[in-house]
Design an enzyme around this catalytic site. Structure first.
Site, short mmCIF file in Angstrom:
data_model
loop_
_atom_site.label_atom_id
_atom_site.label_comp_id
_atom_site.label_asym_id
_atom_site.label_seq_id
_atom_site.Cartn_x
_atom_site.Cartn_y
_atom_site.Cartn_z
N GLY A 101 72.31 84.92 -29.19
CA GLY A 101 72.62 85.91 -27.87
C GLY A 101 73.27 85.17 -27.01
CB SER A 102 74.07 86.33 -23.40
OG SER A 102 72.85 86.40 -22.88
CB THR A 103 74.82 81.19 -22.00
OG1 THR A 103 75.51 80.82 -23.19
CG2 THR A 103 74.02 79.90 -21.49
CD GLU A 108 75.76 80.34 -31.93
OE1 GLU A 108 76.80 80.84 -31.25
OE2 GLU A 108 75.82 79.26 -32.35
CB VAL A 125 69.49 86.59 -22.85
CG1 VAL A 125 68.25 87.07 -23.58
CG2 VAL A 125 70.19 87.89 -22.20
CB CYS A 139 76.35 85.27 -30.98
SG CYS A 139 75.78 86.35 -29.64
#
Length: 157
Positions: A39-41, A67, A43, A101
Site C-alpha cells: 500500500g501507500s508509504t 511494499e 500508511v 500497488c
C-alpha cells in the site's frame, strides 16, 4: 487450504485482507506476529510506528515487510518470449483495473524488440473488454469503491 494440504498446521499463516482500521486493531494484540503490507508509504509508516510503540506489549518481535509507493516494471531480455511478455504485462498492468500497488507501470524493452512489443501490446490492449463486474467475460470492471472512484475522477480533472 493448500498450506494445510502441504502439512502446515491450521492457523500458522493467515491471509487477512482488510481495511486499515481492522489491521490497526490487530496490530495492538499482544500475540501479533507479523505484517506483509502492500500500500501507500504513508500508511506503512503509520503501521510501522504503531508496531514499534507496541513492542513492550508483544510476546515476540513481529516480522514486518512492506511494499510501498511506486509500481512494478517489466524488464525484457532480447531472448524473451514476446507473446508471453506482452500477455503478462497486460495482466500485470490492468488486472484489478490497475488498483494494486504491484501494477506494472513501466516496461524496459531492447530497441531491437520494441516495434514488435509495441504492436502486440496495442493489439492485445484493444481486446480488453470492460463492463459490469457480474459478467465474467469482462476483464476490467468498476473500481473498488466510491473513494477510489473519487480519487480517479480528481486525478483526471
Amino acid at each position: 487450504q493448500i498450506l494445510q494440504e502441504a502439512g502446515l498446521p491450521p492457523g500458522v499463516i493467515s491471509f487477512l485482507p482488510s481495511s486499515g482500521r481492522v489491521v490497526g486493531e490487530a496490530i495492538n494484540h499482544r500475540d501479533f506476529a507479523g505484517l506483509h503490507f502492500t500500500g501507500s508509504t504513508a500508511v506503512f509508516n503509520q503501521l510501522w510506528r504503531q508496531i514499534s510503540d507496541n513492542l513492550p506489549n508483544y510476546t515476540g518481535y513481529p516480522r514486518i515487510v512492506g511494499e510501498t509507493g511506486g509500481k512494478n516494471f517489466h524488464l525484457l531480455h532480447p531472448s524473451a518470449d514476446i507473446e508471453s511478455a506482452v500477455n503478462h504485462t497486460i495482466r500485470a498492468s490492468f488486472e484489478y483495473q490497475g488498483q494494486k500497488c504491484s501494477a506494472c507501470s513501466r516496461m524496459y524493452v531492447p530497441k531491437s524488440k520494441w516495434n514488435e512489443v509495441k504492436d502486440k501490446l496495442i493489439a492485445v490492449h484493444s481486446t480488453i473488454k470492460m463492463g459490469q463486474p457480474d459478467d465474467f467475460s469482462n476483464f476490467m470492471t468498476a473500481v473498488i469503491d466510491e473513494n477510489a472512484f473519487d480519487d480517479h475522477t480528481n486525478y483526471i480533472n
